[in-house]
Design a protein around this motif. Sequence first.
Motif, PDB file in Angstrom:
ATOM      1  N   VAL A  77     -85.444  45.478 -87.302  1.00 21.13           N
ATOM      2  CA  VAL A  77     -86.578  44.926 -86.555  1.00 21.13           C
ATOM      3  C   VAL A  77     -87.708  46.177 -86.152  1.00 21.13           C
ATOM      4  O   VAL A  77     -88.604  45.909 -85.008  1.00 21.13           O
ATOM      5  CB  VAL A  77     -86.376  44.356 -85.442  1.00 21.13           C
ATOM      6  CG1 VAL A  77     -85.459  42.955 -85.633  1.00 21.13           C
ATOM      7  CG2 VAL A  77     -85.344  45.229 -84.446  1.00 21.13           C
ATOM      8  N   LYS A  80     -91.302  45.169 -85.968  1.00 24.17           N
ATOM      9  CA  LYS A  80     -91.718  44.040 -85.062  1.00 24.17           C
ATOM     10  C   LYS A  80     -92.550  44.771 -83.725  1.00 24.17           C
ATOM     11  O   LYS A  80     -92.121  45.311 -83.171  1.00 24.17           O
ATOM     12  CB  LYS A  80     -90.376  43.009 -84.692  1.00 24.17           C
ATOM     13  CG  LYS A  80     -89.702  42.447 -85.716  1.00 24.17           C
ATOM     14  CD  LYS A  80     -90.746  41.440 -86.266  1.00 24.17           C
ATOM     15  CE  LYS A  80     -90.846  40.367 -85.446  1.00 24.17           C
ATOM     16  NZ  LYS A  80     -89.720  39.389 -85.121  1.00 24.17           N
ATOM     17  N   SER A 109     -94.523  48.520 -81.298  1.00 23.67           N
ATOM     18  CA  SER A 109     -93.390  48.113 -82.424  1.00 23.67           C
ATOM     19  C   SER A 109     -92.032  48.579 -81.834  1.00 23.67           C
ATOM     20  O   SER A 109     -91.829  49.475 -80.927  1.00 23.67           O
ATOM     21  CB  SER A 109     -93.695  49.039 -83.785  1.00 23.67           C
ATOM     22  OG  SER A 109     -93.497  50.314 -83.327  1.00 23.67           O
ATOM     23  N   GLU A 129     -88.619  36.214 -80.380  1.00 21.40           N
ATOM     24  CA  GLU A 129     -89.347  37.312 -80.616  1.00 21.40           C
ATOM     25  C   GLU A 129     -88.469  38.388 -81.734  1.00 21.40           C
ATOM     26  O   GLU A 129     -88.921  39.128 -82.310  1.00 21.40           O
ATOM     27  CB  GLU A 129     -89.168  38.372 -79.373  1.00 21.40           C
ATOM     28  CG  GLU A 129     -90.105  37.664 -78.382  1.00 21.40           C
ATOM     29  CD  GLU A 129     -90.668  38.629 -77.312  1.00 21.40           C
ATOM     30  OE1 GLU A 129     -91.335  39.749 -77.569  1.00 21.40           O
ATOM     31  OE2 GLU A 129     -90.349  38.290 -76.223  1.00 21.40           O
ATOM     32  N   LEU A 130     -87.054  38.149 -81.712  1.00 21.87           N
ATOM     33  CA  LEU A 130     -86.108  39.089 -82.652  1.00 21.87           C
ATOM     34  C   LEU A 130     -85.336  38.148 -83.422  1.00 21.87           C
ATOM     35  O   LEU A 130     -84.029  38.224 -83.307  1.00 21.87           O
ATOM     36  CB  LEU A 130     -85.571  39.931 -81.808  1.00 21.87           C
ATOM     37  CG  LEU A 130     -86.558  41.146 -81.040  1.00 21.87           C
ATOM     38  CD1 LEU A 130     -85.614  41.955 -80.161  1.00 21.87           C
ATOM     39  CD2 LEU A 130     -87.311  41.985 -82.214  1.00 21.87           C
ATOM     40  N   GLU A 132     -84.552  38.125 -86.255  1.00 26.25           N
ATOM     41  CA  GLU A 132     -83.561  38.995 -87.227  1.00 26.25           C
ATOM     42  C   GLU A 132     -82.134  39.357 -86.795  1.00 26.25           C
ATOM     43  O   GLU A 132     -81.422  39.792 -87.636  1.00 26.25           O
ATOM     44  CB  GLU A 132     -84.436  40.169 -87.684  1.00 26.25           C
ATOM     45  CG  GLU A 132     -85.705  39.817 -88.426  1.00 26.25           C
ATOM     46  CD  GLU A 132     -86.932  39.644 -87.371  1.00 26.25           C
ATOM     47  OE1 GLU A 132     -88.013  39.446 -88.050  1.00 26.25           O
ATOM     48  OE2 GLU A 132     -86.835  39.535 -86.403  1.00 26.25           O
TER      49      GLU A 132
END
Length: 307
Positions: A77, A80, A109, A129-130, A132
């Motif tokens: 991530v 991101k 990021s 938001e995350l 992954e």
Amino acid sequence: MEEKLTLDALKKCLTDCSQEARELYLNQSVPYLEQAPSPLEFYRDWIGPNKPCIIRNAFSHWPALSRWTPSYLRETVGSKVISVAVTPNGYADAVSGERFVMPEERQMSFSSLLDVLEGKKQCSNLTEELPELTADVEPHVSWMSQALGKLPDAVNFWLGEASAVTSVHKDHYENLYCVISGEKHFILLPPTDRPSIPYGLYQPAVYRQRADGVFEVVDQTHSEKVPWIPLDPLNPDLERYPDYRNTRPLHCTVKAGEMLYLPSLWFHHVRQSHGCIAVNFWYDMEYDIKYNYFQLLESLAGVTGSL
């Protein structure tokens, strides 16, 4: 004179209520469970009585425990862009002087956050938001969801530096706090201690960092004043807040692989080790007779001068 006697009598009743709770059912320290309980056991022994506990071996099967290293997070991530809470002193959403100061929300990021953790604390909605990282944990805690008959309102990802401190507050959630790496240090106070916990009304403000790197405090002049707790439980000012002597805070450390059940309406103060990573599950509380009684307790505390 008669009114003062009445208020003094009411204050004594509130103090007696807190003392009686400690004598009847509250623990003197936070107990440990060595394995995940059944839904019935957990509701009967912990949710119903509104008591905290630390649960071991409840999420030892999560891949996150072994995977979530800085290098893995950078790879998974790192690019991101997330929202990060930034303050000059680690205190976010806390009383400073006559103001209730909130952090500057900054977009950066995830890799940048890992590069410059100092003075920053990050909380993201994990699933939104995350996403992954969601395969490394579970979307909910099955025995908790069964006990409550609902799924969590939110699953949050926390990453903090050692200076990041969460000031004393309460939430309307049944909270399962899972530490993935590092340690979290909690100070807990039961809802029955509310009459001895000071509140004030504060002008809301936000930190802003100038181009020269200096932080300034910017008032939110059109916002209503915020009720908040000014007391620091690490160094309580007992001259200013003498009633706090009536409390018996519980101190506990939640280590990697352990889960804290933090019941709804419990006051808590949080610190952590450097780079601590955690995931927590917020289940909305039931607005039943316990909530009703707490609202009454809070109103009476206001009458006797705790607000």
